[in-house]
Scaffold this motif. Structure first.
Motif, PDB file in Angstrom:
ATOM      1  N   SER A  36     -25.128 -18.348  -1.261  1.00 16.89           N
ATOM      2  CA  SER A  36     -25.865 -18.301  -2.673  1.00 16.89           C
ATOM      3  C   SER A  36     -25.554 -17.042  -4.265  1.00 16.89           C
ATOM      4  CB  SER A  36     -26.848 -17.289  -3.014  1.00 16.89           C
ATOM      5  OG  SER A  36     -27.643 -18.232  -1.644  1.00 16.89           O
ATOM      6  N   ALA A  71     -40.360 -17.417  -8.236  1.00 11.11           N
ATOM      7  CA  ALA A  71     -42.488 -18.115  -8.235  1.00 11.11           C
ATOM      8  C   ALA A  71     -42.283 -17.199  -7.075  1.00 11.11           C
ATOM      9  CB  ALA A  71     -41.686 -19.638  -7.140  1.00 11.11           C
ATOM     10  N   LEU A  72     -41.689 -16.671  -5.796  1.00  9.44           N
ATOM     11  CA  LEU A  72     -42.036 -15.304  -5.401  1.00  9.44           C
ATOM     12  C   LEU A  72     -42.583 -14.064  -5.582  1.00  9.44           C
ATOM     13  CD1 LEU A  72     -41.771 -14.629  -2.089  1.00  9.44           C
ATOM     14  CD2 LEU A  72     -39.868 -14.112  -2.372  1.00  9.44           C
ATOM     15  N   TYR A  73     -41.483 -13.646  -6.252  1.00  9.52           N
ATOM     16  CA  TYR A  73     -41.787 -12.180  -7.075  1.00  9.52           C
ATOM     17  C   TYR A  73     -43.441 -12.702  -8.140  1.00  9.52           C
ATOM     18  CZ  TYR A  73     -37.533 -11.221  -6.077  1.00  9.52           C
ATOM     19  OH  TYR A  73     -35.856 -10.885  -5.039  1.00  9.52           O
ATOM     20  N   GLY A  96     -39.568 -13.913   2.898  1.00 12.65           N
ATOM     21  CA  GLY A  96     -39.460 -13.188   2.056  1.00 12.65           C
ATOM     22  C   GLY A  96     -40.640 -12.763   1.134  1.00 12.65           C
ATOM     23  N   ARG A  97     -42.327 -13.151   1.610  1.00 14.78           N
ATOM     24  CA  ARG A  97     -43.072 -12.551   1.184  1.00 14.78           C
ATOM     25  C   ARG A  97     -42.920 -11.346   2.013  1.00 14.78           C
ATOM     26  NH1 ARG A  97     -47.368 -16.565  -0.024  1.00 14.78           N
ATOM     27  NH2 ARG A  97     -46.156 -16.587  -1.805  1.00 14.78           N
ATOM     28  N   ASN A 142     -33.324 -19.093 -10.808  1.00 14.51           N
ATOM     29  CA  ASN A 142     -33.203 -18.815  -9.381  1.00 14.51           C
ATOM     30  C   ASN A 142     -35.342 -18.991  -9.586  1.00 14.51           C
ATOM     31  OD1 ASN A 142     -33.888 -17.993  -6.703  1.00 14.51           O
ATOM     32  ND2 ASN A 142     -32.267 -16.957  -7.297  1.00 14.51           N
ATOM     33  N   ARG A 174     -36.375 -20.734   5.553  1.00 10.69           N
ATOM     34  CA  ARG A 174     -36.871 -20.345   4.586  1.00 10.69           C
ATOM     35  C   ARG A 174     -37.948 -21.302   4.777  1.00 10.69           C
ATOM     36  NH1 ARG A 174     -31.801 -20.742   0.306  1.00 10.69           N
ATOM     37  NH2 ARG A 174     -31.019 -18.714   1.284  1.00 10.69           N
ATOM     38  N   ARG A 175     -38.753 -20.105   3.194  1.00 10.47           N
ATOM     39  CA  ARG A 175     -40.494 -21.050   3.263  1.00 10.47           C
ATOM     40  C   ARG A 175     -41.421 -20.736   4.743  1.00 10.47           C
ATOM     41  NH1 ARG A 175     -40.654 -24.093  -1.175  1.00 10.47           N
ATOM     42  NH2 ARG A 175     -42.912 -23.645  -1.108  1.00 10.47           N
ATOM     43  N   HIS A 176     -40.783 -20.233   5.242  1.00 15.24           N
ATOM     44  CA  HIS A 176     -41.580 -19.594   7.144  1.00 15.24           C
ATOM     45  C   HIS A 176     -42.702 -18.606   6.086  1.00 15.24           C
ATOM     46  CE1 HIS A 176     -39.351 -22.760   8.797  1.00 15.24           C
ATOM     47  NE2 HIS A 176     -40.171 -22.631   9.742  1.00 15.24           N
ATOM     48  N   GLY A 177     -42.247 -17.877   5.092  1.00 15.50           N
ATOM     49  CA  GLY A 177     -42.858 -16.450   5.047  1.00 15.50           C
ATOM     50  C   GLY A 177     -42.051 -15.237   5.116  1.00 15.50           C
ATOM     51  N   MET A 207     -32.624  -9.055  -2.144  1.00 12.62           N
ATOM     52  CA  MET A 207     -33.416  -9.855  -1.366  1.00 12.62           C
ATOM     53  C   MET A 207     -32.531 -11.379  -0.985  1.00 12.62           C
ATOM     54  SD  MET A 207     -36.676 -10.898  -0.503  1.00 12.62           S
ATOM     55  CE  MET A 207     -37.882 -10.315  -0.920  1.00 12.62           C
ATOM     56  N   TYR A 208     -33.251 -11.531   0.504  1.00 14.37           N
ATOM     57  CA  TYR A 208     -32.184 -12.648   1.011  1.00 14.37           C
ATOM     58  C   TYR A 208     -32.573 -13.001   2.015  1.00 14.37           C
ATOM     59  CZ  TYR A 208     -28.787 -15.405   3.088  1.00 14.37           C
ATOM     60  OH  TYR A 208     -27.803 -17.123   3.431  1.00 14.37           O
ATOM     61  N   VAL A 209     -33.260 -14.105   2.185  1.00 13.88           N
ATOM     62  CA  VAL A 209     -33.810 -14.910   3.974  1.00 13.88           C
ATOM     63  C   VAL A 209     -32.711 -15.814   4.171  1.00 13.88           C
ATOM     64  CG1 VAL A 209     -35.785 -16.598   4.544  1.00 13.88           C
ATOM     65  CG2 VAL A 209     -36.181 -14.300   3.591  1.00 13.88           C
ATOM     66  N   ALA A 247     -27.096 -15.310  -6.683  1.00 13.38           N
ATOM     67  CA  ALA A 247     -28.113 -14.496  -6.446  1.00 13.38           C
ATOM     68  C   ALA A 247     -27.974 -13.000  -6.882  1.00 13.38           C
ATOM     69  CB  ALA A 247     -29.410 -15.325  -5.449  1.00 13.38           C
ATOM     70  N   ALA A 263     -37.056 -20.431  -7.027  1.00 15.82           N
ATOM     71  CA  ALA A 263     -37.493 -19.653  -5.813  1.00 15.82           C
ATOM     72  C   ALA A 263     -38.048 -18.327  -6.021  1.00 15.82           C
ATOM     73  CB  ALA A 263     -37.136 -19.822  -4.897  1.00 15.82           C
TER      74      ALA A 263
HETATM   75  C1  LIG Z   1     -35.741 -16.108  -2.639  1.00 15.71           C
HETATM   76  C2  LIG Z   1     -35.807 -16.655  -1.398  1.00 15.71           C
HETATM   77  C3  LIG Z   1     -36.348 -14.454  -0.325  1.00 15.71           C
HETATM   78  C4  LIG Z   1     -37.535 -17.000  -0.908  1.00 15.71           C
HETATM   79  O1  LIG Z   1     -37.406 -16.447   1.161  1.00 15.71           O
HETATM   80  P1  LIG Z   1     -38.651 -17.456   1.507  1.00 15.71           P
HETATM   81  O2  LIG Z   1     -38.475 -16.752   3.217  1.00 15.71           O
HETATM   82  O3  LIG Z   1     -38.284 -19.024   1.878  1.00 15.71           O
HETATM   83  O4  LIG Z   1     -39.602 -17.659   0.634  1.00 15.71           O
HETATM   84  P2  LIG Z   1     -41.489 -18.009   1.703  1.00 15.71           P
HETATM   85  O5  LIG Z   1     -41.064 -18.413   2.354  1.00 15.71           O
HETATM   86  O6  LIG Z   1     -42.218 -15.916   1.574  1.00 15.71           O
HETATM   87  O7  LIG Z   1     -42.420 -17.815   0.122  1.00 15.71           O
HETATM   88  C5  LIG Z   1     -43.267 -16.855  -0.942  1.00 15.71           C
HETATM   89  C6  LIG Z   1     -43.023 -17.883  -1.680  1.00 15.71           C
HETATM   90  O8  LIG Z   1     -42.123 -17.818  -2.592  1.00 15.71           O
HETATM   91  C7  LIG Z   1     -41.770 -19.101  -3.746  1.00 15.71           C
HETATM   92  N1  LIG Z   1     -41.486 -19.864  -2.495  1.00 15.71           N
HETATM   93  C8  LIG Z   1     -40.247 -19.821  -1.832  1.00 15.71           C
HETATM   94  N2  LIG Z   1     -39.573 -20.540  -2.067  1.00 15.71           N
HETATM   95  C9  LIG Z   1     -39.370 -21.446  -2.953  1.00 15.71           C
HETATM   96  C10 LIG Z   1     -38.330 -22.411  -3.837  1.00 15.71           C
HETATM   97  N3  LIG Z   1     -37.626 -23.498  -3.119  1.00 15.71           N
HETATM   98  N4  LIG Z   1     -39.595 -23.616  -4.405  1.00 15.71           N
HETATM   99  C11 LIG Z   1     -40.487 -22.957  -5.485  1.00 15.71           C
HETATM  100  N5  LIG Z   1     -40.999 -21.617  -4.710  1.00 15.71           N
HETATM  101  C12 LIG Z   1     -40.826 -20.779  -3.878  1.00 15.71           C
HETATM  102  C13 LIG Z   1     -43.468 -19.731  -3.541  1.00 15.71           C
HETATM  103  O9  LIG Z   1     -44.252 -19.353  -4.204  1.00 15.71           O
HETATM  104  C14 LIG Z   1     -44.238 -19.416  -1.492  1.00 15.71           C
HETATM  105  O10 LIG Z   1     -45.285 -19.044  -1.236  1.00 15.71           O
HETATM  106  P3  LIG Z   1     -45.546 -20.995  -0.448  1.00 15.71           P
HETATM  107  O11 LIG Z   1     -44.601 -20.888   0.697  1.00 15.71           O
HETATM  108  O12 LIG Z   1     -47.053 -20.509  -0.610  1.00 15.71           O
HETATM  109  O13 LIG Z   1     -45.564 -22.013  -1.405  1.00 15.71           O
HETATM  110  C15 LIG Z   1     -34.569 -17.559  -0.859  1.00 15.71           C
HETATM  111  O14 LIG Z   1     -35.210 -18.232  -0.950  1.00 15.71           O
HETATM  112  C16 LIG Z   1     -33.792 -17.189  -0.273  1.00 15.71           C
HETATM  113  O15 LIG Z   1     -33.398 -16.597   0.556  1.00 15.71           O
HETATM  114  N6  LIG Z   1     -33.140 -17.713  -1.446  1.00 15.71           N
HETATM  115  C17 LIG Z   1     -31.023 -17.122  -2.057  1.00 15.71           C
HETATM  116  C18 LIG Z   1     -31.400 -16.080  -2.604  1.00 15.71           C
HETATM  117  C19 LIG Z   1     -32.128 -15.416  -3.217  1.00 15.71           C
HETATM  118  O16 LIG Z   1     -32.309 -15.673  -4.427  1.00 15.71           O
HETATM  119  N7  LIG Z   1     -32.694 -13.920  -3.449  1.00 15.71           N
HETATM  120  C20 LIG Z   1     -33.595 -13.373  -4.552  1.00 15.71           C
HETATM  121  C21 LIG Z   1     -32.393 -12.727  -5.244  1.00 15.71           C
HETATM  122  S1  LIG Z   1     -32.929 -11.894  -6.684  1.00 15.71           S
END
Ligand SMILES: CC(C)(COP(=O)(O)OP(=O)(O)OC[C@H]1O[C@@H](n2cnc3c(N)ncnc32)[C@H](O)[C@@H]1OP(=O)(O)O)[C@@H](O)C(=O)NCCC(=O)NCCS
Length: 172
Positions: free
Chosen positions: A25, A135-137, A102-103, A130, A97-100, A90-92, A28, A132
């Motif tokens: 990534s 949307a998380l933030y 990040g939240r 970015n 991913r999409r397992h909660g 922040m990284y998952v 990111a 994803a």
């Molecule tokens: C961004 C990131 C940390 C999200 O982690 P995650 O564990 O997948 O997030 P969650 O499962 O907790 O999702 C929480 C919410 O975030 C949003 N979200 C997460 N991934 C998304 C995606 N691919 N597209 C749209 N919304 C997304 C949604 O609102 C989601 O809630 P929902 O699943 O109920 O719809 C992960 O995608 C990641 O590590 N990305 C690469 C590194 C990065 O971008 N880091 C951030 C640097 S600022």
């Protein structure tokens, strides 16, 4: 899933996942893989252990005992900046991913920041492309207050950085 602060025993797992993050990534993070690949485990351990003065700590998300994600919280100790903390790195892992996770990491940072006397807000920077992460933030109440044009350069491409804030006194 377990969320907890990282400690020196997590150094090897953290370094492996961190390098995976920087490789997979690159858009990111402001750090690059080459910046960090040569770090010794002692350096990594020193980096992830919570600072004695509270200026930095790192949360990990674990699935089945394995590190699957992380995020750092930075708390400036200078008197004029102590009312804010910064979320960074922040990284998952893609498989989780999409397992909660990040939240859950974000909620851990918010709870930690709220518990620090005098802290009123959390800031972060996110690549404007970015979706994803944004949307998380947004789901946690972060709002953008400005965009720095071409803040990040990856190869020959430039990316804007969105600056966001979660203000506790705004009802969040
Ligand atoms: C961004 C990131 C940390 C999200 O982690 P995650 O564990 O997948 O997030 P969650 O499962 O907790 O999702 C929480 C919410 O975030 C949003 N979200 C997460 N991934 C998304 C995606 N691919 N597209 C749209 N919304 C997304 C949604 O609102 C989601 O809630 P929902 O699943 O109920 O719809 C992960 O995608 C990641 O590590 N990305 C690469 C590194 C990065 O971008 N880091 C951030 C640097 S600022």
């Amino acid at each position: 899933m377990e969320i907890r602060l990282l400690d020196p025993r997590d150094a090897a797992a953290y370094q492996a996942l961190r390098l995976q993050a920087l490789r997979g990534s690159p858009h990111a993070f402001s750090a690059s893989h080459d910046d960090e690949a040569a770090r010794s485990l002692d350096e990594v351990a020193a980096r992830i252990v919570p600072a004695a003065d509270g200026s930095v700590c790192m949360f990990g998300a674990f699935e089945h005992g394995e590190l699957a994600g992380f995020v750092a919280l930075i708390h400036p100790q200078r008197a004029k900046l102590r009312h804010g903390v910064e979320l960074a790195g922040m990284y998952v892992a893609p498989a989780w991913r999409r397992h909660g996770l990040g939240r859950a990491l974000l909620q851990a940072v918010i709870a930690h920041a709220r518990a620090i006397d005098g802290v009123r807000q959390i800031g972060l920077g996110v690549n404007a492309t970015n979706a994803a992460a944004k949307a998380l933030y947004a789901s946690a109440g972060f709002a953008s207050w400005g965009v720095q044009p071409q803040a990040l350069r990856v190869g020959d491409a430039f990316y804007d950085e969105e600056h966001q804030l979660l203000r506790f006194d705004a009802g969040n």
